[in-house]
Scaffold this motif. Sequence first.
Motif, PDB file in Angstrom:
ATOM      1  N   GLN A  35      37.950  44.567  36.635  1.00  0.00           N
ATOM      2  CA  GLN A  35      38.177  43.976  37.951  1.00  0.00           C
ATOM      3  C   GLN A  35      38.073  42.467  37.831  1.00  0.00           C
ATOM      4  O   GLN A  35      37.193  41.959  37.136  1.00  0.00           O
ATOM      5  N   PRO A  36      38.955  41.726  38.451  1.00  0.00           N
ATOM      6  CA  PRO A  36      38.902  40.264  38.325  1.00  0.00           C
ATOM      7  C   PRO A  36      37.622  39.714  38.945  1.00  0.00           C
ATOM      8  O   PRO A  36      37.068  40.262  39.895  1.00  0.00           O
ATOM      9  N   LEU A  37      37.152  38.591  38.363  1.00  0.00           N
ATOM     10  CA  LEU A  37      35.960  37.941  38.890  1.00  0.00           C
ATOM     11  C   LEU A  37      36.287  37.266  40.218  1.00  0.00           C
ATOM     12  O   LEU A  37      37.345  36.630  40.362  1.00  0.00           O
ATOM     13  N   VAL A  38      35.377  37.421  41.164  1.00  0.00           N
ATOM     14  CA  VAL A  38      35.580  36.830  42.496  1.00  0.00           C
ATOM     15  C   VAL A  38      34.264  36.218  42.950  1.00  0.00           C
ATOM     16  O   VAL A  38      33.173  36.570  42.469  1.00  0.00           O
ATOM     17  N   ASP A  39      34.357  35.281  43.850  1.00  0.00           N
ATOM     18  CA  ASP A  39      33.148  34.675  44.427  1.00  0.00           C
ATOM     19  C   ASP A  39      32.324  35.735  45.148  1.00  0.00           C
ATOM     20  O   ASP A  39      32.872  36.626  45.826  1.00  0.00           O
ATOM     21  N   GLY A  40      31.020  35.653  44.990  1.00  0.00           N
ATOM     22  CA  GLY A  40      30.116  36.591  45.647  1.00  0.00           C
ATOM     23  C   GLY A  40      29.719  37.761  44.779  1.00  0.00           C
ATOM     24  O   GLY A  40      28.835  38.534  45.155  1.00  0.00           O
ATOM     25  N   ALA A  41      30.369  37.949  43.615  1.00  0.00           N
ATOM     26  CA  ALA A  41      30.028  39.070  42.743  1.00  0.00           C
ATOM     27  C   ALA A  41      28.665  38.827  42.107  1.00  0.00           C
ATOM     28  O   ALA A  41      28.359  37.724  41.652  1.00  0.00           O
ATOM     29  N   GLN A  42      27.842  39.884  42.059  1.00  0.00           N
ATOM     30  CA  GLN A  42      26.545  39.822  41.416  1.00  0.00           C
ATOM     31  C   GLN A  42      26.713  40.256  39.948  1.00  0.00           C
ATOM     32  O   GLN A  42      27.168  41.361  39.667  1.00  0.00           O
ATOM     33  N   VAL A  43      26.353  39.383  39.006  1.00  0.00           N
ATOM     34  CA  VAL A  43      26.601  39.641  37.592  1.00  0.00           C
ATOM     35  C   VAL A  43      25.382  39.262  36.768  1.00  0.00           C
ATOM     36  O   VAL A  43      24.481  38.543  37.237  1.00  0.00           O
ATOM     37  N   GLN A  44      25.398  39.773  35.531  1.00  0.00           N
ATOM     38  CA  GLN A  44      24.470  39.343  34.493  1.00  0.00           C
ATOM     39  C   GLN A  44      25.297  38.714  33.381  1.00  0.00           C
ATOM     40  O   GLN A  44      26.304  39.296  32.962  1.00  0.00           O
TER      41      GLN A  44
END
Length: 431
Positions: free
Chosen positions: A77-86
């Motif tokens: 899935q493309p990276l988007v603003d607001g995504a919670q990641v490590q």
Amino acid sequence: MQVEQSLFPQISKVFTVAELTRTIRGTLETKFAAVWVQGEISNYKLHPSVHQYFTLKDARAQIACVIFRNTLPSFRQPLVDGAQVQVYGQVSVFEARGQYQLSVQILQPRGLGVLQAKFEALKRKLEAEGLFAAERKCALPKFPKRIGIVTSPSGAAIRDMLNVLRRRAPWLQILINPVRVQGTGAAAEIAVAIRELATPNENWLPVNLIVVARGGGSIEDLWEFNEEIVARTIVDVGVPIVSAIGHEIDFTICDFVADLRAPTPSAAAELIVPDIVDLRRRIVVFDRGLGRELLKRMRDAQQQLDLTRGSLHRHVAHKIDNYRRGLVHIASALQLRSPARELVMRRNRFADLQRRFATLPPRFLEDAKQRFRRMEGILRVLGPDATLRRGYSITTDERGKLIRTIAAIRPKMKIRTRVTDGEFGSTISSA
């Protein structure tokens, strides 16, 4: 002056901005190794160079992040603003702007787990190097004589393997190199043990293959088999490696780089050696098949021998018949020219000649007398004496050679002249 000196202490060096920034960068990169950081993505931007830039933030702070091209594969899935990641990366400084940033090497949704992320990252790295390629891997020997096993000597895995190996291949020589299979430093022990088994010395002969085994467990329990040192050791040694780590659902980096992955240690024991019962059954089948094949070939050879014998007999009989006809022909020719027949013919011819000779002499003698009388009459008429009686003479030199012309005489030459009633000598006075 004293106060000024205390407020402005003497500095040994004045830095340029670039020097100070580079020094800070070196301090940060030395101080911080690669780190895991979690937060929320904001200000995400995909640059035309395919580098990716974003800010990772939480409620109290933020840090700039960059993912360089070809560092990570495309995301599901493309990276988007607001995504919670490590994210996992190296702290560094972008000197042109004088800001510190995180160079991201691993990125995963928050909550996936650090070990799983490290596993996926190393897997992608080694796969990109071709270490998982099938053409790199070696085929296992079908009938190994000696094998080495790298595992814990107290675990259930080794007992299960030994039971299966003794049942299936009682001739097999097994060399166990004991190691820890869990805990810090176990990966280095495993790598050393593999290299020791792959390098024969005065204590043991070369092994035909090596099994790296461990029973089941969590990802933390199996983690030592996901370390890069173990993977690269398996690739470097020249002996075929079988990986038998955990249960069938467990996968480790060791499984991907090994020449063969077995679902369990017991399954590995069944895969690396043939079953002696099956071997005996196959030997019986082969023995019967070999007997049938030998009998078939013997019968074929007997038929071929009979065929060849018949052909040879016909050939010899034909040759003998040809020789017999030739002998009859020669005998007939000899019969026509036999010595007895020739002797009879010669004797008959000799008798005929004898009869002819017996009758011919008187007639031949009479004919000869008549021919002699005729010759005598001719000689009396035409002979030298008759010529002399007619008034002729014969003149010769001292050697008796006839003088036919005047050119044959010379002065004082002695000559003899024969007349009808004798001869006389004379000397030439002049020519």
